[in-house]
Write an enzyme that holds these catalytic residues in place. Structure first.
Site, mmCIF file in Angstrom:
data_model
loop_
_atom_site.group_PDB
_atom_site.id
_atom_site.type_symbol
_atom_site.label_atom_id
_atom_site.label_comp_id
_atom_site.label_asym_id
_atom_site.label_seq_id
_atom_site.Cartn_x
_atom_site.Cartn_y
_atom_site.Cartn_z
ATOM 1 N N LYS A 10 0.828 -1.210 0.000
ATOM 2 C CA LYS A 10 0.000 0.000 0.000
ATOM 3 C C LYS A 10 0.868 1.270 0.000
ATOM 4 O O LYS A 10 2.051 1.219 0.332
ATOM 5 C CB LYS A 10 -0.926 -0.033 1.221
ATOM 6 C CG LYS A 10 -1.895 -1.230 1.182
ATOM 7 C CD LYS A 10 -2.879 -1.196 2.344
ATOM 8 C CE LYS A 10 -3.770 -2.435 2.316
ATOM 9 N NZ LYS A 10 -4.804 -2.409 3.365
ATOM 10 N N TYR A 50 -12.175 -2.457 -4.049
ATOM 11 C CA TYR A 50 -12.777 -2.420 -2.714
ATOM 12 C C TYR A 50 -14.308 -2.490 -2.726
ATOM 13 O O TYR A 50 -14.958 -2.097 -1.747
ATOM 14 C CB TYR A 50 -12.286 -1.190 -1.957
ATOM 15 C CG TYR A 50 -10.855 -1.346 -1.450
ATOM 16 C CD1 TYR A 50 -10.464 -2.490 -0.736
ATOM 17 C CD2 TYR A 50 -9.900 -0.363 -1.676
ATOM 18 C CE1 TYR A 50 -9.163 -2.648 -0.281
ATOM 19 C CE2 TYR A 50 -8.589 -0.514 -1.204
ATOM 20 C CZ TYR A 50 -8.225 -1.659 -0.510
ATOM 21 O OH TYR A 50 -6.951 -1.805 -0.043
ATOM 22 N N ASN A 120 -1.863 -0.370 6.990
ATOM 23 C CA ASN A 120 -1.341 -1.680 7.396
ATOM 24 C C ASN A 120 -0.465 -2.355 6.350
ATOM 25 O O ASN A 120 -0.370 -3.574 6.299
ATOM 26 C CB ASN A 120 -2.479 -2.589 7.869
ATOM 27 C CG ASN A 120 -3.532 -2.782 6.791
ATOM 28 O OD1 ASN A 120 -3.364 -2.313 5.684
ATOM 29 N ND2 ASN A 120 -4.589 -3.490 7.125
ATOM 30 N N HIS A 123 -1.823 -5.620 1.290
ATOM 31 C CA HIS A 123 -3.109 -6.268 1.022
ATOM 32 C C HIS A 123 -2.823 -7.641 0.433
ATOM 33 O O HIS A 123 -1.911 -7.793 -0.372
ATOM 34 C CB HIS A 123 -3.906 -5.446 0.003
ATOM 35 C CG HIS A 123 -5.097 -6.168 -0.569
ATOM 36 N ND1 HIS A 123 -6.350 -6.071 -0.010
ATOM 37 C CD2 HIS A 123 -5.219 -7.022 -1.625
ATOM 38 C CE1 HIS A 123 -7.194 -6.827 -0.706
ATOM 39 N NE2 HIS A 123 -6.525 -7.414 -1.696
ATOM 40 N N GLU A 134 -9.290 -9.757 -8.216
ATOM 41 C CA GLU A 134 -8.365 -8.655 -7.945
ATOM 42 C C GLU A 134 -7.205 -8.645 -8.943
ATOM 43 O O GLU A 134 -6.765 -7.583 -9.389
ATOM 44 C CB GLU A 134 -7.874 -8.747 -6.494
ATOM 45 C CG GLU A 134 -9.016 -8.464 -5.510
ATOM 46 C CD GLU A 134 -8.709 -8.800 -4.047
ATOM 47 O OE1 GLU A 134 -7.572 -9.217 -3.731
ATOM 48 O OE2 GLU A 134 -9.625 -8.629 -3.222
#
Ligand code: DAT
Ligand code: MG
Length: 140
Positions: A10, A50, A120, A123, A134
């Site tokens: 990310k 998402y 975080n 992913h 994805e």
């Protein structure tokens, strides 16, 4: 089962220069990185990625966060790659992620973005079906 999964470093972690460290951890764990590239995720792709989170409290922030700077996307293969990757990532909330995991070891002091989203680092797809979906967004 030999599986293919989708992984993304990310924007928070890309800007911290953590791509090589994350790649190393993935490879050392026995997974194979088939392809990796840096991308600026469009709002349209972010929404596609998402879609499962539409309506959640953190959805808008998640879109802002993921489009805030370059991300690094990877196609990963290996035995039970989906669960294997998830296990080396650690828990969603880095404060609960065990040491030895990517989120546990590489977390920042302040784990929230200005949008209230958890930073975080990484992913990973949570099922073979979602991995296929994805991967199709970022790899032709
Ligand atoms: P994961 O990334 O472990 O699959 P998820 O799919 O439930 O977790 O959530 C997607 C991302 O959204 C997650 O990586 C960080 C953010 N997020 C999830 N729950 C959150 C919360 N309660 N507050 C802020 N951000 C959250
Ligand atoms: Mg998820």
């Amino acid at each position: 089962m030999l599986e293919t999964t989708f992984c993304m470093v990310k924007p928070d972690a890309v800007s911290r220069g953590l791509v090589p460290e994350v790649e190393k951890r993935i490879s050392v764990s026995g997974l194979h990185i088939i392809e990796g590239k840096q991308v600026n995720i469009s709002l349209e792709k972010a929404k596609t990625l998402y879609a499962v989170h539409v309506g959640k409290s953190f959805y808008d922030g998640l879109l802002k966060f993921i489009t805030s700077g370059p991300a690094y996307v990877m196609k990963i293969q290996g035995e039970n790659a989906v669960l294997h990757l998830r296990s080396i990532m650690g828990a969603t909330d880095p404060r609960s992620a065990e040491s030895g995991t990517i989120r546990g070891d590489l977390k920042e002091e302040n784990i929230f973005t200005e949008y209230g989203t958890m930073k975080n680092i990484i992913h990973g797809s949570d099922s073979v079906g979602n991995a296929k979906y994805e991967l199709s967004i970022f790899f032709s």
